[in-house]
Motif scaffolding. Structure first.
Motif, short mmCIF file in Angstrom:
data_model
loop_
_atom_site.label_atom_id
_atom_site.label_comp_id
_atom_site.label_asym_id
_atom_site.label_seq_id
_atom_site.Cartn_x
_atom_site.Cartn_y
_atom_site.Cartn_z
N GLU A 98 2.46 2.15 -1.74
CA GLU A 98 1.94 1.09 -2.60
C GLU A 98 0.47 0.81 -2.28
O GLU A 98 -0.37 0.73 -3.18
N ARG A 99 0.16 0.68 -0.99
CA ARG A 99 -1.23 0.41 -0.58
C ARG A 99 -2.14 1.59 -0.92
O ARG A 99 -3.26 1.40 -1.38
N LEU A 100 -1.64 2.81 -0.68
CA LEU A 100 -2.44 3.99 -1.00
C LEU A 100 -2.70 4.09 -2.51
O LEU A 100 -3.80 4.45 -2.94
N GLU A 101 -1.69 3.76 -3.28
CA GLU A 101 -1.84 3.82 -4.74
C GLU A 101 -2.81 2.74 -5.23
O GLU A 101 -3.67 3.01 -6.08
N GLU A 102 -2.68 1.53 -4.70
CA GLU A 102 -3.58 0.43 -5.08
C GLU A 102 -5.04 0.78 -4.82
O GLU A 102 -5.93 0.35 -5.55
N ASN A 103 -5.29 1.57 -3.78
CA ASN A 103 -6.66 1.94 -3.42
C ASN A 103 -7.08 3.29 -4.00
O ASN A 103 -8.14 3.81 -3.65
N GLY A 104 -6.25 3.87 -4.84
CA GLY A 104 -6.63 5.08 -5.55
C GLY A 104 -6.51 6.38 -4.78
O GLY A 104 -7.08 7.39 -5.19
N TRP A 105 -5.74 6.39 -3.68
CA TRP A 105 -5.60 7.60 -2.87
C TRP A 105 -4.47 8.51 -3.36
O TRP A 105 -4.53 9.71 -3.22
N VAL A 106 -3.40 7.90 -3.91
CA VAL A 106 -2.26 8.68 -4.42
C VAL A 106 -1.86 8.14 -5.79
O VAL A 106 -2.20 7.02 -6.16
N ALA A 107 -1.11 8.96 -6.49
CA ALA A 107 -0.49 8.54 -7.75
C ALA A 107 1.00 8.80 -7.65
O ALA A 107 1.42 9.81 -7.08
N ARG A 108 1.78 7.86 -8.15
CA ARG A 108 3.24 8.03 -8.20
C ARG A 108 3.65 8.07 -9.67
O ARG A 108 3.31 7.18 -10.43
#
Length: 147
Positions: free
Chosen positions: A72-82
């Protein structure tokens, strides 16, 4: 067998791993603004490719709920996409974004710096021999643990 913790193989491995990880975490937070867990996640996705959230949790050796919060944190910061798996919409596939791809080199440099600090005083030959020994230990234990 010795009872002195300072000489016990398992204790030494665990303690070195803890210290190494803490040092990496300190450097990663200050230079990359990422935690060690976030760097590990990015590195695993880079190495193994896109995977579902449950498989990634297994690789990271964390509970699925912990992996979910991390992602969730990685996605919020644009590092991963789910994204939903087209074959099973209940399953989320995790992939790296171009932003994450760009930080991999910097994360590896942090790892190189920690390795240099950890192996200070070792000759290049000793460092290579030590690496080979650890690889053998992993090869010995891997099949026993990953059944």
């Amino acid at each position: 067998m010795t009872s002195d913790l300072e000489k016990r193989f398992g204790f030494l491995i665990a303690d070195v791993g803890r210290l190494y990880g803490k040092r990496y975490d300190d450097l990663a937070k200050s230079s990359l603004e990422l935690t060690r867990a976030q760097c590990r996640t990015i590195a695993y996705l880079s190495h193994y490719g896109d995977m579902n959230q449950a498989r990634l949790a297994e690789r990271l050796e964390v509970a699925p709920i912990s992996a979910g919060r991390l992602l969730e944190r990685l996605e919020e910061n644009g590092w991963v996409a789910r994204t939903a798996n087209p074959d099973d919409r209940r399953e989320l596939q995790v992939s790296l974004t171009p932003k994450a791809e760009s930080v991999l080199t910097a994360a590896r440099h942090v790892g190189d710096e920690v390795q240099t600090e950890a192996l200070a005083g070792f000759t290049p030959e000793e460092a290579e021999q030590f690496s080979q020994m650890l690889q053998r230990v992993r090869a010995n234990l891997g099949p026993l643990v990953e059944r």
